[in-house]
Design an enzyme around this catalytic site. Structure first.
Site, PDB file in Angstrom:
ATOM      1  N   CYS A   1      -7.927  -1.656   0.485  1.00 61.75           N
ATOM      2  CA  CYS A   1      -7.475  -0.485   1.234  1.00 61.75           C
ATOM      3  C   CYS A   1      -5.948  -0.354   1.142  1.00 61.75           C
ATOM      4  CB  CYS A   1      -7.914  -0.641   2.694  1.00 61.75           C
ATOM      5  SG  CYS A   1      -7.298   0.641   3.782  1.00 61.75           S
TER       6      CYS A   1
ATOM      7  N   SER B   1      -3.820  -0.018   3.399  1.00 56.29           N
ATOM      8  CA  SER B   1      -3.070  -0.802   4.400  1.00 56.29           C
ATOM      9  C   SER B   1      -2.832  -2.239   3.941  1.00 56.29           C
ATOM     10  CB  SER B   1      -3.810  -0.812   5.737  1.00 56.29           C
ATOM     11  OG  SER B   1      -3.932   0.494   6.190  1.00 56.29           O
TER      12      SER B   1
ATOM     13  N   HIS C   1       0.172  -1.907   2.003  1.00 59.88           N
ATOM     14  CA  HIS C   1       1.346  -1.759   2.868  1.00 59.88           C
ATOM     15  C   HIS C   1       1.802  -3.136   3.373  1.00 59.88           C
ATOM     16  CE1 HIS C   1       1.302   2.467   2.622  1.00 59.88           C
ATOM     17  NE2 HIS C   1       0.405   2.745   3.556  1.00 59.88           N
TER      18      HIS C   1
ATOM     19  N   HIS D   1      -9.488  -6.303   5.007  1.00 55.88           N
ATOM     20  CA  HIS D   1     -10.073  -5.932   6.308  1.00 55.88           C
ATOM     21  C   HIS D   1     -11.256  -4.991   6.161  1.00 55.88           C
ATOM     22  CE1 HIS D   1      -7.199  -2.813   5.242  1.00 55.88           C
ATOM     23  NE2 HIS D   1      -7.908  -1.988   5.989  1.00 55.88           N
TER      24      HIS D   1
HETATM   25  N1  COD Z   1       0.649  17.231  -0.504  1.00 53.85           N
HETATM   26  C1  COD Z   1      -0.672  17.186  -0.761  1.00 53.85           C
HETATM   27  N2  COD Z   1      -1.305  16.046  -1.176  1.00 53.85           N
HETATM   28  C2  COD Z   1      -0.544  14.949  -1.367  1.00 53.85           C
HETATM   29  C3  COD Z   1       0.852  14.933  -1.140  1.00 53.85           C
HETATM   30  C4  COD Z   1       1.461  16.155  -0.700  1.00 53.85           C
HETATM   31  N3  COD Z   1       2.754  16.229  -0.455  1.00 53.85           N
HETATM   32  N4  COD Z   1       1.328  13.706  -1.417  1.00 53.85           N
HETATM   33  C5  COD Z   1       0.260  12.968  -1.784  1.00 53.85           C
HETATM   34  N5  COD Z   1      -0.872  13.708  -1.765  1.00 53.85           N
HETATM   35  C6  COD Z   1      -2.224  13.292  -2.079  1.00 53.85           C
HETATM   36  C7  COD Z   1      -2.318  12.336  -3.251  1.00 53.85           C
HETATM   37  O1  COD Z   1      -2.347  13.030  -4.482  1.00 53.85           O
HETATM   38  C8  COD Z   1      -3.646  11.625  -2.958  1.00 53.85           C
HETATM   39  O2  COD Z   1      -4.736  12.262  -3.557  1.00 53.85           O
HETATM   40  C9  COD Z   1      -3.784  11.714  -1.424  1.00 53.85           C
HETATM   41  O3  COD Z   1      -2.747  12.570  -0.976  1.00 53.85           O
HETATM   42  C10 COD Z   1      -3.616  10.349  -0.716  1.00 53.85           C
HETATM   43  O4  COD Z   1      -4.628   9.524  -1.106  1.00 53.85           O
HETATM   44  P1  COD Z   1      -4.533   7.911  -1.184  1.00 53.85           P
HETATM   45  O5  COD Z   1      -5.580   7.496  -2.157  1.00 53.85           O
HETATM   46  O6  COD Z   1      -3.122   7.515  -1.403  1.00 53.85           O
HETATM   47  O7  COD Z   1      -4.883   7.467   0.266  1.00 53.85           O
HETATM   48  P2  COD Z   1      -6.190   7.026   1.087  1.00 53.85           P
HETATM   49  O8  COD Z   1      -7.152   8.162   1.202  1.00 53.85           O
HETATM   50  O9  COD Z   1      -6.749   5.745   0.556  1.00 53.85           O
HETATM   51  O10 COD Z   1      -5.528   6.734   2.519  1.00 53.85           O
HETATM   52  C11 COD Z   1      -4.721   7.672   3.103  1.00 53.85           C
HETATM   53  C12 COD Z   1      -4.214   7.247   4.492  1.00 53.85           C
HETATM   54  C13 COD Z   1      -3.218   8.304   4.896  1.00 53.85           C
HETATM   55  C14 COD Z   1      -5.346   7.252   5.482  1.00 53.85           C
HETATM   56  C15 COD Z   1      -3.572   5.837   4.485  1.00 53.85           C
HETATM   57  O11 COD Z   1      -2.581   5.730   3.542  1.00 53.85           O
HETATM   58  C16 COD Z   1      -2.974   5.489   5.844  1.00 53.85           C
HETATM   59  O12 COD Z   1      -1.934   5.956   6.246  1.00 53.85           O
HETATM   60  N6  COD Z   1      -3.671   4.625   6.560  1.00 53.85           N
HETATM   61  C17 COD Z   1      -3.280   4.205   7.858  1.00 53.85           C
HETATM   62  C18 COD Z   1      -4.141   4.847   8.888  1.00 53.85           C
HETATM   63  C19 COD Z   1      -5.225   3.991   9.427  1.00 53.85           C
HETATM   64  O13 COD Z   1      -6.113   4.482  10.081  1.00 53.85           O
HETATM   65  N7  COD Z   1      -5.231   2.708   9.189  1.00 53.85           N
HETATM   66  C20 COD Z   1      -6.257   1.853   9.674  1.00 53.85           C
HETATM   67  C21 COD Z   1      -6.436   0.624   8.867  1.00 53.85           C
HETATM   68  S1  COD Z   1      -6.382   0.938   7.208  1.00 53.85           S
HETATM   69 ZN    ZN Z   2      -7.975   0.014   5.856  1.00 52.47          ZN
END
Ligand code: COD
Ligand code: ZN
Ligand code: ZN
Length: 375
Positions: A47, A49, A52, A68
Site C-alpha cells: 500500500c 502508506s 510513505h 498492513h
Molecule cells: N489531478 C488528478 N489526478 C491526479 C493528480 C491531479 N493533480 N495527481 C495525481 N493524480 C492521480 C494519479 O494519476 C493516480 O492515478 C491517482 O491520482 C493516485 O493514485 P495512487 O495509485 O497514487 O494512489 P492510491 O489509490 O493507492 O492511494 C491514494 C490515497 C490518496 C488514498 C493514498 O495515497 C493516501 O493518502 N492514503 C492515506 C489515507 C488512508 O486512509 N490511509 C490509511 C492507511 S493506508
Molecule cells: Zn494502506
C-alpha cells in the site's frame, strides 16, 4: 510438530533506515502473550502508506517490519484470546477495534483510541514487540506488520473471516479496497440515482467507484491527469472520465456545468490540497457531500472560506472507509464471496514475498494498481 509456545525463526522484510530498500532477514518471532495472536501470513498487499513510511513522510520507529494489508492463518493464541483459534483464516486490522473506548462505543465513529497510527509507538499494546533480528528488537507497524512470514498482533487488531475465502485476494480488504469502498457506502452514504465525482483513479479511487456503483449511483465522473487510468475506471463503473489537462477552465467548473451546479457526492483520492479544493467545489453548494480520502504529505493545511459550507454542503473524511474494522471486515469478505463486488481488477501483480522491493518499484512507477505478495 506444533510451534505453539515456541520462538519461530522465519523470514521478514526489515526496514533498517528510511529511503533504503528492505532487507530480507532471518528474524525470531516470540510466542503471543496474553490477548495476542500469532499469525502465519499467506498474502499481503503493498500500500502507498507503507511507501510513505519508507520515504519518512509517515514517521514510525525503526527498525521496523512494515505491511498492513495482509491475510493469514492463526498459528497460536495467547491466554484469554476468545475471538480466534489456531487454523482460523484472519485479516489483521491496522485500524483496530478494542470495543471498549469512547470511539468504539460511538455508533458512527471508527477510529479506535487504541490505534497505533496517530502517534506510533511501533509496539503491541503492552509497549513491547515480539520481533527480534540479530539480537535487536524490531518494531511493529500500525498494529499489524504483515511483511513477515509470521507476525504477532493484539486480539483487538485481528478478525476471523470466511474459511473458504481466497487469502491472496481478500487481503486487500485489509486496507485499500475498504478505504475506498467505505468512503462511498459508509462515509458519504451514496444514494441510488445520485451523481458522483471521484478524483484520483489509483486502487483506492477505483474502490470508491466500486462503492458508488454498488450504492446505485446513476453517474460516476472519474477524474485523473493520467488517461491510461480511464479504461479500468469505466470497467468498474465510471460513466464519464475527464482529464483536467484537457480543459482551460478549472475542473470544478467543468463538473458544475456537467451536473446542474455540482455533484451529490465528491471524493478526493489523491492526497493533494489543490485537488481537495477542486473536489469540494465540485460538490453542490447546498446538497453536496465531499469526502477527503487522501492525506497530503507533511500535514499541509488549506485555508477555506466558511461560506463554502454555509449553504448546506458537507465536508468530511475518514480512515478505513469509516468501517469499524472487527465488525465490518468479515461482512466485507462475505459480500465479496457473494459476488457483491469484485477485487480481481484491482490486483494487477502477484509476486513472491522475496520480491518485495520490486513490488515497491511497481508502485512508485505507477505500473501497478495493487501488488499482492504471497508467502
Ligand atoms: N489531478 C488528478 N489526478 C491526479 C493528480 C491531479 N493533480 N495527481 C495525481 N493524480 C492521480 C494519479 O494519476 C493516480 O492515478 C491517482 O491520482 C493516485 O493514485 P495512487 O495509485 O497514487 O494512489 P492510491 O489509490 O493507492 O492511494 C491514494 C490515497 C490518496 C488514498 C493514498 O495515497 C493516501 O493518502 N492514503 C492515506 C489515507 C488512508 O486512509 N490511509 C490509511 C492507511 S493506508
Ligand atoms: Zn494502506
Ligand atoms: Zn476502541
Amino acid at each position: 510438530m506444533s510451534t505453539a509456545g515456541k520462538v519461530i525463526k522465519c523470514k521478514a522484510a526489515v526496514l533498517w533506515e528510511t529511503k533504503k530498500p528492505f532487507s530480507i532477514e532471518d528474524i525470531e518471532v516470540a510466542p503471543p502473550k496474553a490477548h495476542e495472536v500469532r499469525i502465519k501470513m499467506v498474502a499481503t498487499g503493498v500500500c502507498r502508506s507503507d511507501d510513505h513510511a519508507i520515504s519518512g513522510s509517515i514517521t514510525t520507529p525503526l527498525p521496523v517490519v512494515l505491511g498492513h494489508e495482509g491475510a493469514g492463518i492463526v498459528e497460536s493464541i495467547g491466554e484469554g484470546v476468545t475471538s480466534v483459534k489456531p487454523g482460523d483464516k484472519v485479516i489483521p486490522l491496522f485500524s483496530p477495534q478494542c470495543g471498549k473506548c469512547r470511539i468504539c462505543k460511538h455508533p458512527e465513529s471508527n477510529f479506535c483510541m487504541k490505534n497505533d497510527l496517530a502517534n506510533p509507538r511501533g509496539t503491541l499494546l503492552d509497549g513491547t514487540t515480539r520481533f527480534t533480528c540479530k539480537g535487536k528488537p524490531i518494531h511493529n507497524f500500525t498494529s499489524t506488520s504483515t511483511f513477515s512470514q509470521y507476525t504477532v498482533v493484539d486480539e483487538m487488531a485481528v478478525v476471523k473471516i470466511d474459511a473458504t475465502s481466497p487469502l491472496d485476494k481478500v487481503c486487500i480488504i485489509g486496507c485499500g479496497f475498504s478505504t475506498g469502498y467505505g468512503s462511498a457506502v459508509k462515509v458519504a452514504k451514496v444514494t441510488p440515482g445520485s451523481t458522483c465525482a471521484v478524483f484520483g483513479l489509483g486502487g483506492v479511487g477505483l474502490s470508491v467507484i466500486i462503492g458508488c456503483k454498488t450504492a446505485g449511483a446513476a453517474r460516476i465522473i472519474a477524474v485523473d491527469i493520467n488517461k491510461d487510468k480511464f479504461a479500468k475506471a469505466k470497467e468498474l463503473g465510471a460513466t464519464e472520465c475527464i482529464n483536467p489537462l484537457d480543459y482551460s477552465k478549472p475542473i470544478h467548473e467543468v463538473i458544475q456545468e456537467m451536473t446542474d451546479g455540482g455533484v451529490d457526492f465528491s471524493f478526493e483520492v489523491i492526497g493533494r490540497l489543490d485537488t481537495m479544493m477542486s473536489s469540494l467545489l465540485s460538490s453542490h453548494a447546498s446538497c453536496g457531500v465531499s469526502v477527503v480520502v487522501g492525506v497530503p504529505p507533511n500535514s499541509q493545511s488549506l485555508s477555506v472560506n466558511p461560506l463554502l459550507l454555509l449553504l448546506g454542503r458537507t465536508w468530511k473524511g475518514a480512515i478505513f472507509g469509516g468501517f469499524k474494522s472487527k465488525d465490518s471486515v468479515p461482512k466485507l469478505v462475505a459480500d465479496f464471496m457473494a459476488n457483491k463486488f469484485p477485487l480481481e481488477p484491482l490486483i494487477t501483480h502477484v509476486l513472491p514475498f522475496e520480491k518485495i522491493n520490486e513490488a515497491f518499484e511497481l508502485l512508485r512507477s505507477g505500473k501497478s494498481i495493487r501488488t499482492v505478495l504471497t508467502f
